[in-house]
Motif scaffolding. Structure first.
Motif, PDB file in Angstrom:
ATOM      1  N   THR A  68      32.135  38.061  48.272  1.00  0.00           N
ATOM      2  CA  THR A  68      32.690  37.697  47.085  1.00  0.00           C
ATOM      3  C   THR A  68      34.017  38.162  47.774  1.00  0.00           C
ATOM      4  O   THR A  68      34.736  38.979  48.235  1.00  0.00           O
ATOM      5  N   SER A  69      35.373  36.828  47.180  1.00  0.00           N
ATOM      6  CA  SER A  69      36.435  37.550  47.880  1.00  0.00           C
ATOM      7  C   SER A  69      37.869  36.567  47.129  1.00  0.00           C
ATOM      8  O   SER A  69      38.033  35.655  46.978  1.00  0.00           O
ATOM      9  N   PRO A  70      37.616  37.810  45.819  1.00  0.00           N
ATOM     10  CA  PRO A  70      38.733  36.992  45.358  1.00  0.00           C
ATOM     11  C   PRO A  70      39.770  37.283  44.927  1.00  0.00           C
ATOM     12  O   PRO A  70      40.199  37.678  46.405  1.00  0.00           O
ATOM     13  N   VAL A  71      41.195  36.532  45.123  1.00  0.00           N
ATOM     14  CA  VAL A  71      42.686  36.217  45.410  1.00  0.00           C
ATOM     15  C   VAL A  71      43.549  37.151  43.925  1.00  0.00           C
ATOM     16  O   VAL A  71      43.219  36.617  42.513  1.00  0.00           O
ATOM     17  N   ASP A  72      44.409  37.947  43.827  1.00  0.00           N
ATOM     18  CA  ASP A  72      45.291  38.775  43.432  1.00  0.00           C
ATOM     19  C   ASP A  72      46.772  37.432  43.564  1.00  0.00           C
ATOM     20  O   ASP A  72      46.970  38.461  44.270  1.00  0.00           O
ATOM     21  N   LYS A  73      47.363  36.902  43.027  1.00  0.00           N
ATOM     22  CA  LYS A  73      48.109  36.100  43.740  1.00  0.00           C
ATOM     23  C   LYS A  73      49.565  36.717  43.575  1.00  0.00           C
ATOM     24  O   LYS A  73      50.180  36.968  44.159  1.00  0.00           O
ATOM     25  N   ALA A  74      49.544  37.441  41.997  1.00  0.00           N
ATOM     26  CA  ALA A  74      51.097  38.287  41.443  1.00  0.00           C
ATOM     27  C   ALA A  74      50.999  39.560  42.953  1.00  0.00           C
ATOM     28  O   ALA A  74      52.244  39.359  43.095  1.00  0.00           O
ATOM     29  N   LYS A  75      49.909  39.570  43.996  1.00  0.00           N
ATOM     30  CA  LYS A  75      50.115  41.144  44.401  1.00  0.00           C
ATOM     31  C   LYS A  75      50.135  40.464  46.012  1.00  0.00           C
ATOM     32  O   LYS A  75      50.306  41.038  46.932  1.00  0.00           O
TER      33      LYS A  75
END
Length: 117
Positions: A68-75
């Motif tokens: 899976t490829s989650p994204v942390d926009k804040a980082k």
């Protein structure tokens, strides 16, 4: 310009998990889509996962259900969570970003993943 820096590769045994990270910097707003690619020895680079603007993600058949490829926009960070790793997952993994005009690709330096008993 966009800079991409991957990290998190290593040598692991089959069946375990590994998480790669890709930190983006620079003109983040110019990015249309991001993704992960892999290149095994002697083979062409191939797409593992693509994340579109709507954050819908498409995965290669070979990794569906395992990666899976989650994204942390804040980082400004995209991850590749790799579970149940197999020896055939051994490759250099590259982070990729496509610009808004979709006429230029940015690449990270790559991170090596070795899956072996």
């Amino acid at each position: 310009q966009v800079q991409l820096v991957e990290s998190g590769g290593g040598l692991v045994q089959p069946g375990v998990s590994l998480r790669l990270s890709c930190v983006a910097s620079g003109s983040i707003s110019s990015i249309y889509a991001m993704g992960w690619y892999s290149q095994a020895p002697g083979k062409q680079r191939e797409c593992v996962a693509i994340i579109g603007r709507g954050e819908n993600t498409n995965y290669a058949d070979s990794v569906k259900g395992r990666f899976t490829s989650p994204v942390d926009k804040a980082k400004n960070t995209m991850y590749l969570q790799m579970d149940t790793l197999k020896p055939e997952d051994t490759a250099v993994y590259y982070c990729n970003a496509v610009n808004n005009k979709r006429d230029y690709n940015y690449w990270g330096q790559g991170t090596q993943v070795n899956v072996s008993s």
